[in-house]
Design a protein around this motif. Structure first.
Motif, PDB file in Angstrom:
ATOM      1  N   ILE A 138      19.157 -48.865  -9.186  1.00  0.00           N
ATOM      2  CA  ILE A 138      17.954 -49.661  -9.011  1.00  0.00           C
ATOM      3  C   ILE A 138      18.377 -51.055  -8.534  1.00  0.00           C
ATOM      4  O   ILE A 138      19.298 -51.656  -9.078  1.00  0.00           O
ATOM      5  CB  ILE A 138      17.135 -49.743 -10.318  1.00  0.00           C
ATOM      6  CG1 ILE A 138      15.796 -50.441 -10.075  1.00  0.00           C
ATOM      7  CG2 ILE A 138      17.912 -50.385 -11.448  1.00  0.00           C
ATOM      8  CD1 ILE A 138      14.801 -50.255 -11.201  1.00  0.00           C
ATOM      9  N   SER A 139      17.713 -51.533  -7.481  1.00  0.00           N
ATOM     10  CA  SER A 139      18.080 -52.822  -6.902  1.00  0.00           C
ATOM     11  C   SER A 139      17.462 -53.967  -7.708  1.00  0.00           C
ATOM     12  O   SER A 139      16.510 -53.772  -8.471  1.00  0.00           O
ATOM     13  CB  SER A 139      17.623 -52.902  -5.449  1.00  0.00           C
ATOM     14  OG  SER A 139      16.208 -52.983  -5.385  1.00  0.00           O
ATOM     15  N   GLU A 140      17.999 -55.155  -7.496  1.00  0.00           N
ATOM     16  CA  GLU A 140      17.465 -56.345  -8.177  1.00  0.00           C
ATOM     17  C   GLU A 140      15.988 -56.562  -7.838  1.00  0.00           C
ATOM     18  O   GLU A 140      15.194 -56.984  -8.671  1.00  0.00           O
ATOM     19  CB  GLU A 140      18.270 -57.584  -7.773  1.00  0.00           C
ATOM     20  CG  GLU A 140      19.685 -57.621  -8.333  1.00  0.00           C
ATOM     21  CD  GLU A 140      19.709 -57.805  -9.841  1.00  0.00           C
ATOM     22  OE1 GLU A 140      18.797 -58.470 -10.363  1.00  0.00           O
ATOM     23  OE2 GLU A 140      20.618 -57.260 -10.500  1.00  0.00           O
ATOM     24  N   ASN A 141      15.627 -56.265  -6.580  1.00  0.00           N
ATOM     25  CA  ASN A 141      14.240 -56.471  -6.136  1.00  0.00           C
ATOM     26  C   ASN A 141      13.257 -55.522  -6.822  1.00  0.00           C
ATOM     27  O   ASN A 141      12.069 -55.806  -6.926  1.00  0.00           O
ATOM     28  CB  ASN A 141      14.138 -56.279  -4.621  1.00  0.00           C
ATOM     29  CG  ASN A 141      14.902 -57.344  -3.862  1.00  0.00           C
ATOM     30  OD1 ASN A 141      15.085 -58.458  -4.354  1.00  0.00           O
ATOM     31  ND2 ASN A 141      15.367 -57.008  -2.659  1.00  0.00           N
ATOM     32  N   GLU A 142      13.754 -54.378  -7.274  1.00  0.00           N
ATOM     33  CA  GLU A 142      12.882 -53.372  -7.879  1.00  0.00           C
ATOM     34  C   GLU A 142      12.675 -53.577  -9.378  1.00  0.00           C
ATOM     35  O   GLU A 142      11.698 -53.073  -9.943  1.00  0.00           O
ATOM     36  CB  GLU A 142      13.483 -51.972  -7.682  1.00  0.00           C
ATOM     37  CG  GLU A 142      13.484 -51.461  -6.264  1.00  0.00           C
ATOM     38  CD  GLU A 142      14.139 -50.095  -6.208  1.00  0.00           C
ATOM     39  OE1 GLU A 142      13.401 -49.094  -6.180  1.00  0.00           O
ATOM     40  OE2 GLU A 142      15.380 -50.020  -6.220  1.00  0.00           O
ATOM     41  N   ILE A 143      13.590 -54.280 -10.013  1.00  0.00           N
ATOM     42  CA  ILE A 143      13.617 -54.320 -11.473  1.00  0.00           C
ATOM     43  C   ILE A 143      12.307 -54.825 -12.074  1.00  0.00           C
ATOM     44  O   ILE A 143      11.768 -54.239 -13.015  1.00  0.00           O
ATOM     45  CB  ILE A 143      14.811 -55.173 -11.970  1.00  0.00           C
ATOM     46  CG1 ILE A 143      16.104 -54.396 -11.739  1.00  0.00           C
ATOM     47  CG2 ILE A 143      14.653 -55.518 -13.444  1.00  0.00           C
ATOM     48  CD1 ILE A 143      17.366 -55.164 -12.080  1.00  0.00           C
ATOM     49  N   SER A 144      11.754 -55.899 -11.528  1.00  0.00           N
ATOM     50  CA  SER A 144      10.529 -56.480 -12.082  1.00  0.00           C
ATOM     51  C   SER A 144       9.369 -55.494 -12.021  1.00  0.00           C
ATOM     52  O   SER A 144       8.667 -55.274 -13.015  1.00  0.00           O
ATOM     53  CB  SER A 144      10.173 -57.759 -11.326  1.00  0.00           C
ATOM     54  OG  SER A 144       8.955 -58.289 -11.800  1.00  0.00           O
TER      55      SER A 144
END
Length: 244
Positions: A138-144
């Motif tokens: 999971i990418s940083e952009n997806e985490i939220s």
């Protein structure tokens, strides 16, 4: 236990996937309407020795920005209709038009990003990320966005140790309602144009049922959402109701 069987067919699967990727490059369309024309579906019954008709000359136009509820008795064709739209059942009689352009029903995936959550709430014996993304990364952009969806649908307990993904707990031993919510998040996660949901609230309590439908109402603007149901009380959530 099935590893050797999978290894045996792996090369054939990879060749088939690569061929499909080459031949079926997605032609992105802005979905406006999905039209079913003169759809017929029947099968031979080995018990009654005759042909059973499920759908006969079914016609309907699904439009962008609406949520459709499909009702009918068991065996009336609710799930079959979703299977036809998704291409899992090959049409012998009838046509499908996407934005008034005729397409083969198993070509919907070529033109649209679509998802289909069936009544079988399938989960993998792995963590929440793998179950929703079908990927272990999971990418940083997806985490939220990922965390917000998990919390919104009351699955917080599966986020323990989220900062150390290798230690995330498996989803084994989930309740039916938890599995159904995971399946739903998987269906909406990639922001599809067309969402097909087969009895998506059969294991949910009122609170989680309301959350699911309120979420769909918020995202329906640029989508077509088609849902089968047997709960009369849910008709209030649908813009259009289809009785088979």
């Amino acid at each position: 236990f099935n590893l050797r069987s999978i290894e045996y067919i792996q090369k054939d699967i990879i060749l088939k996937i690569n061929k499909e990727i080459k031949n079926n490059k997605k032609i992105k369309l802005d979905i406006k309407s999905l039209i079913l024309k003169n759809i017929n579906l029947s099968y031979e019954s080995k018990y009654y020795n005759n042909k059973i008709t499920i759908l006969k000359n079914f016609n309907y136009e699904f439009k962008k920005g609406k949520i459709y509820g499909i009702y009918g008795k068991s065996g009336s064709g609710k799930s079959s209709l979703l299977n036809i739209i998704s291409g899992l059942i090959k049409l012998k009689k009838g046509r499908i038009l996407l934005n008034n352009k005729k397409i083969r029903n198993n070509d919907v995936k070529t033109y649209l990003q679509f998802s289909y959550a069936t009544q079988d709430n399938v989960t993998i014996n792995d963590n929440i990320i793998v179950n929703i993304k079908l990927d272990d990364k999971i990418s940083e952009n997806e985490i939220s966005n990922f965390k917000n969806l998990i919390k919104k649908f009351n699955l917080n307990k599966f986020l323990q140790n989220f900062n150390n993904i290798d230690n995330l707990k498996s989803l084994s031993g989930m309740s039916g309602g938890e599995k159904q919510r995971v399946n739903f998040i998987r269906a909406i996660y990639n922001n599809p144009d067309l969402i097909l949901l087969d009895e998506p609230t059969s294991f949910l309590d009122k609170e989680n049922e309301n959350k699911l439908f309120n979420f769909l109402k918020k995202i329906k603007k640029n989508k077509i959402i088609i849902i089968t149901s047997h709960k009369i009380a849910q008709k209030k959530y649908f813009d259009k109701v289809i009785n088979l």
